[in-house]
Scaffold this motif. Structure first.
Motif, PDB file in Angstrom:
ATOM      1  N   GLY A  46       0.793  -1.226   0.000  1.00 29.59           N
ATOM      2  CA  GLY A  46       0.000   0.000   0.000  1.00 29.59           C
ATOM      3  C   GLY A  46       0.823   1.273   0.000  1.00 29.59           C
ATOM      4  O   GLY A  46       0.291   2.356  -0.219  1.00 29.59           O
ATOM      5  N   ASP A  47       2.155   1.169   0.251  1.00 21.68           N
ATOM      6  CA  ASP A  47       3.009   2.343   0.124  1.00 21.68           C
ATOM      7  C   ASP A  47       2.959   2.799  -1.330  1.00 21.68           C
ATOM      8  O   ASP A  47       2.773   1.991  -2.244  1.00 21.68           O
ATOM      9  CB  ASP A  47       4.455   2.030   0.519  1.00 21.68           C
ATOM     10  N   PHE A  85      12.869  13.173  -8.992  1.00 23.99           N
ATOM     11  CA  PHE A  85      13.036  12.445  -7.742  1.00 23.99           C
ATOM     12  C   PHE A  85      12.006  11.331  -7.632  1.00 23.99           C
ATOM     13  O   PHE A  85      10.906  11.417  -8.152  1.00 23.99           O
ATOM     14  CB  PHE A  85      12.974  13.357  -6.512  1.00 23.99           C
ATOM     15  N   PHE A  86      12.454  10.240  -6.972  1.00 22.53           N
ATOM     16  CA  PHE A  86      11.549   9.188  -6.535  1.00 22.53           C
ATOM     17  C   PHE A  86      10.983   9.648  -5.201  1.00 22.53           C
ATOM     18  O   PHE A  86      11.691  10.231  -4.388  1.00 22.53           O
ATOM     19  CB  PHE A  86      12.285   7.855  -6.308  1.00 22.53           C
ATOM     20  N   GLU A  87       9.702   9.361  -4.968  1.00 22.93           N
ATOM     21  CA  GLU A  87       9.095   9.645  -3.675  1.00 22.93           C
ATOM     22  C   GLU A  87       8.393   8.384  -3.205  1.00 22.93           C
ATOM     23  O   GLU A  87       7.596   7.808  -3.932  1.00 22.93           O
ATOM     24  CB  GLU A  87       8.104  10.802  -3.794  1.00 22.93           C
ATOM     25  N   LYS A  95       9.840   9.532   1.863  1.00 22.45           N
ATOM     26  CA  LYS A  95      11.261   9.549   1.528  1.00 22.45           C
ATOM     27  C   LYS A  95      11.420  10.039   0.092  1.00 22.45           C
ATOM     28  O   LYS A  95      10.713   9.586  -0.805  1.00 22.45           O
ATOM     29  CB  LYS A  95      11.868   8.153   1.680  1.00 22.45           C
ATOM     30  N   THR A  96      12.366  10.961  -0.101  1.00 22.68           N
ATOM     31  CA  THR A  96      12.625  11.539  -1.420  1.00 22.68           C
ATOM     32  C   THR A  96      14.036  11.164  -1.855  1.00 22.68           C
ATOM     33  O   THR A  96      14.993  11.357  -1.094  1.00 22.68           O
ATOM     34  CB  THR A  96      12.483  13.071  -1.359  1.00 22.68           C
ATOM     35  N   ILE A 116      10.760  12.913   5.397  1.00 16.67           N
ATOM     36  CA  ILE A 116       9.815  13.782   6.101  1.00 16.67           C
ATOM     37  C   ILE A 116       8.914  12.858   6.909  1.00 16.67           C
ATOM     38  O   ILE A 116       8.378  11.888   6.380  1.00 16.67           O
ATOM     39  CB  ILE A 116       8.973  14.600   5.108  1.00 16.67           C
ATOM     40  N   TYR A 117       8.784  13.158   8.180  1.00 18.74           N
ATOM     41  CA  TYR A 117       7.939  12.334   9.032  1.00 18.74           C
ATOM     42  C   TYR A 117       6.558  12.960   9.138  1.00 18.74           C
ATOM     43  O   TYR A 117       6.423  14.155   9.382  1.00 18.74           O
ATOM     44  CB  TYR A 117       8.589  12.160  10.412  1.00 18.74           C
ATOM     45  N   LYS A 118       5.549  12.124   8.950  1.00 18.83           N
ATOM     46  CA  LYS A 118       4.165  12.592   9.000  1.00 18.83           C
ATOM     47  C   LYS A 118       3.680  12.670  10.447  1.00 18.83           C
ATOM     48  O   LYS A 118       4.153  11.916  11.298  1.00 18.83           O
ATOM     49  CB  LYS A 118       3.251  11.615   8.248  1.00 18.83           C
ATOM     50  N   PRO A 119       2.714  13.535  10.704  1.00 16.98           N
ATOM     51  CA  PRO A 119       2.104  13.542  12.037  1.00 16.98           C
ATOM     52  C   PRO A 119       1.291  12.259  12.245  1.00 16.98           C
ATOM     53  O   PRO A 119       0.702  11.729  11.301  1.00 16.98           O
ATOM     54  CB  PRO A 119       1.188  14.762  12.023  1.00 16.98           C
ATOM     55  N   TYR A 120       1.286  11.790  13.473  1.00 16.95           N
ATOM     56  CA  TYR A 120       0.525  10.597  13.838  1.00 16.95           C
ATOM     57  C   TYR A 120      -0.568  11.017  14.812  1.00 16.95           C
ATOM     58  O   TYR A 120      -0.293  11.694  15.803  1.00 16.95           O
ATOM     59  CB  TYR A 120       1.454   9.555  14.473  1.00 16.95           C
TER      60      TYR A 120
END
Length: 194
Positions: A46-47, A85-87, A95-96, A116-120
């Motif tokens: 699912g990523d 860039f790959f993301e 991740k970039t 970049i870390y997402k908010p949880y």
């Protein structure tokens, strides 16, 4: 026996002719295929993997189908010269992986790779608990909206800066809410029913 020799000579002549014709094809017509192998560890089903140009235009998109290590070859030399860039968009991280295409070569810039870390967000009764990693002290803006039949109404906004580990809690009354996070030039939205 003579027929076998004649057929063998004929086959050799045909192959020699084919090879000489193939060598006469100009270089700009020949198709060269240079495959770049991409390997990404610790992916989950699912990523989302995308290839984007630096204007943010999506050139390729794929949902990852299995957990573990993702491996795939790409012909990136088919792209026009420029920066791309790959993301990899995971549950908690984006991740970039930047790269540059210059005619027929592809160069990856490892020093410019970012995460970049997402908010949880977790809900515990009437409490909303928000956590976010910000290793480079990236600011986080939290906006809480009440979801009404007539639309959304902004209830509260908070800017959080100067922390590497953000942990905040909000107490919300009963209702439907939209929580919008802005960080690292990206926007993340969560909906909750309390």
């Amino acid at each position: 026996m003579k027929n076998v020799i004649k057929k063998s000579i004929l086959l050799v002549t045909v192959f020699t002719t084919m090879l000489s014709i193939a060598n006469e094809i100009p270089n700009n017509i020949k198709k060269t295929y240079k495959e770049t192998a991409l390997t990404i560890n610790n992916v989950s089903q699912g990523d989302l993997l995308t290839i984007k140009d630096y204007n943010g235009i999506v050139l390729y998109k794929e949902l990852i189908k299995s957990n573990g290590t993702y491996k795939k070859g790409f012909d990136l030399t088919a792209l026009p010269s420029g920066d791309y860039f790959f993301e990899v968009d995971k549950d908690m991280e984006i991740k970039t992986i930047p790269f540059t295409v210059n005619y027929q070569s592809v160069v990856f810039n490892k020093e410019k790779e970012t995460s970049i870390y997402k908010p949880y967000l977790r809900q515990k009764g009437d409490l909303i608990l928000i956590s976010k990693l910000a290793p480079n002290l990236e600011p986080l803006k939290v906006s809480i909206y009440s979801e009404l039949e007539s639309g959304s109404e902004l209830l509260y906004t908070q800017n959080i800066e100067g922390l590497q580990s953000i942990d905040i809690a909000y107490r919300l009354k009963k209702g439907s809410f939209k929580i919008v996070f802005n960080s690292n030039g990206k926007e993340f939205t969560k909906f909750i029913n309390n």
